[in-house]
Design a protein around this motif. Structure first.
Motif, PDB file in Angstrom:
ATOM      1  N   HIS A  51       9.221  -0.048  -4.919  1.00  0.00           N
ATOM      2  CA  HIS A  51       9.014  -0.639  -3.609  1.00  0.00           C
ATOM      3  C   HIS A  51       9.873  -1.895  -3.446  1.00  0.00           C
TER       4      HIS A  51
ATOM      5  N   SER B 254      -2.260   1.237   0.962  1.00  0.00           N
ATOM      6  CA  SER B 254      -1.895  -0.182   0.948  1.00  0.00           C
ATOM      7  C   SER B 254      -0.923  -0.444   2.081  1.00  0.00           C
ATOM      8  N   GLN B 255      -0.750  -1.716   2.388  1.00  0.00           N
ATOM      9  CA  GLN B 255       0.205  -2.109   3.423  1.00  0.00           C
ATOM     10  C   GLN B 255       0.928  -3.375   2.957  1.00  0.00           C
ATOM     11  N   ARG B 256       2.207  -3.446   3.286  1.00  0.00           N
ATOM     12  CA  ARG B 256       2.929  -4.683   3.003  1.00  0.00           C
ATOM     13  C   ARG B 256       3.861  -5.006   4.170  1.00  0.00           C
ATOM     14  N   TRP B 257       4.115  -6.274   4.354  1.00  0.00           N
ATOM     15  CA  TRP B 257       5.074  -6.738   5.341  1.00  0.00           C
ATOM     16  C   TRP B 257       6.323  -7.173   4.593  1.00  0.00           C
TER      17      TRP B 257
ATOM     18  N   CYS C  94      -4.608   5.027   4.616  1.00  0.00           N
ATOM     19  CA  CYS C  94      -3.602   4.098   4.118  1.00  0.00           C
ATOM     20  C   CYS C  94      -4.070   3.500   2.795  1.00  0.00           C
TER      21      CYS C  94
ATOM     22  N   ILE D 205       6.808  -3.269   8.675  1.00  0.00           N
ATOM     23  CA  ILE D 205       5.412  -3.129   8.252  1.00  0.00           C
ATOM     24  C   ILE D 205       5.272  -1.748   7.630  1.00  0.00           C
ATOM     25  N   ILE D 206       5.038  -1.716   6.329  1.00  0.00           N
ATOM     26  CA  ILE D 206       5.051  -0.460   5.571  1.00  0.00           C
ATOM     27  C   ILE D 206       3.636  -0.079   5.174  1.00  0.00           C
ATOM     28  N   ASN D 207       3.226   1.112   5.576  1.00  0.00           N
ATOM     29  CA  ASN D 207       1.936   1.672   5.169  1.00  0.00           C
ATOM     30  C   ASN D 207       2.169   2.719   4.079  1.00  0.00           C
TER      31      ASN D 207
END
Length: 256
Positions: free
Chosen positions: A248, A35-38, A33, A17-19
């Motif tokens: 990313h 954005s966030q991605r899994w 934060c 889980i990347i913030n």
């Protein structure tokens, strides 16, 4: 037919889980934060992803949960491993985790190899990344051994050159030992005793270093498994790891 044989990566798959924040946070401060991605993660899983994006036939072996929540998932056992057909693989790479079980898996491959001519044998590689003493028993069991900067420092070495010189006696005769050192690039030594080096290739803008080491490993595996030289493997591994740091995730590797 030999070209269609796969590279198998054995080890961890997990959820990262990347913030994303606008700058590296200072200790004990709050950061908004952006954005966030899994993202699927795990060393062996990441390396397998990169191998696939490079066009290499590959497969992953690890523990997956049946549902969205995973608790105390066991690592792959020798019993699990014994159920696969080894004849479909040209290379098997282990991320060192449950070393006792993994040693038994490697012994199965060695037994399989003993019945084949040398050019048909499966190449064995191991990555020793974590500073856990039991994992070090895998040093003498890889044809190619990746040792991390953290492990090298844990064992008292302050440079990749010192690590390779000090640890080469732990690997088996004829093996290759590789040590990547982040912005300093990577070094390797093979059976001829010649120390090889590649500089790092940082991107113009540093975006995402998560999985850079796994990308490096995949680049090395890709090159060596296709008959490339150790120097070419080091350079390609550093180059593709550097490019990966410029975007990313991993999908951009296919476009690079």
């Amino acid at each position: 037919m030999e070209d269609q044989k796969k590279i198998l990566c054995v080890g961890l798959v997990c959820l990262d889980i990347i913030n994303v924040v606008d700058k590296y946070p200072e200790e004990d401060t709050d950061s908004r934060c952006l954005s966030q991605r899994w993202q699927r993660g795990g060393n062996a899983s990441n390396s397998c992803t990169v191998l696939s994006l490079l066009g290499a036939p590959c497969a992953f072996m690890g523990s997956l949960a049946a549902g969205p929540v995973a608790e105390d998932l066991p690592d792959v056992t020798v019993e699990n491993f014994s159920k696969i057909s080894l004849g479909q693989f040209k290379w098997i790479h282990w991320e060192a985790r449950n070393a006792g079980e993994q040693l038994k898996m490697i012994q199965q491959v060695e037994m399989f190899n003993s019945k084949l001519p040398e050019h048909q044998r499966i190449t064995i590689s191991v990555e020793i990344e974590k500073t856990r003493e039991p994992l070090y028993e895998l040093f003498p069991h890889g044809d190619v051994v990746f040792v991390s900067k953290d492990v090298a420092r844990h064992l008292g070495f302050n440079s990749p050159e010192a690590a390779l010189n000090g640890l080469y006696n732990r690997v088996k005769k004829g093996a290759v030992l590789i040590c990547a050192w982040a912005e300093k690039g990577a070094d390797a030594v093979g059976p001829d005793g010649l120390l090889l080096h590649s500089d790092a290739f940082p991107p113009e803008t540093l975006v995402d270093t998560l999985g850079a080491g796994d990308t490096f490993n995949a680049g090395v595996l890709y090159t060596l498994s296709n008959g490339g030289s150790l120097q070419d493997a080091l350079t390609f591994g550093c180059r593709i790891a550097g490019k990966k740091c410029g975007f990313h995730g991993y999908d951009g590797i296919r476009e690079k």
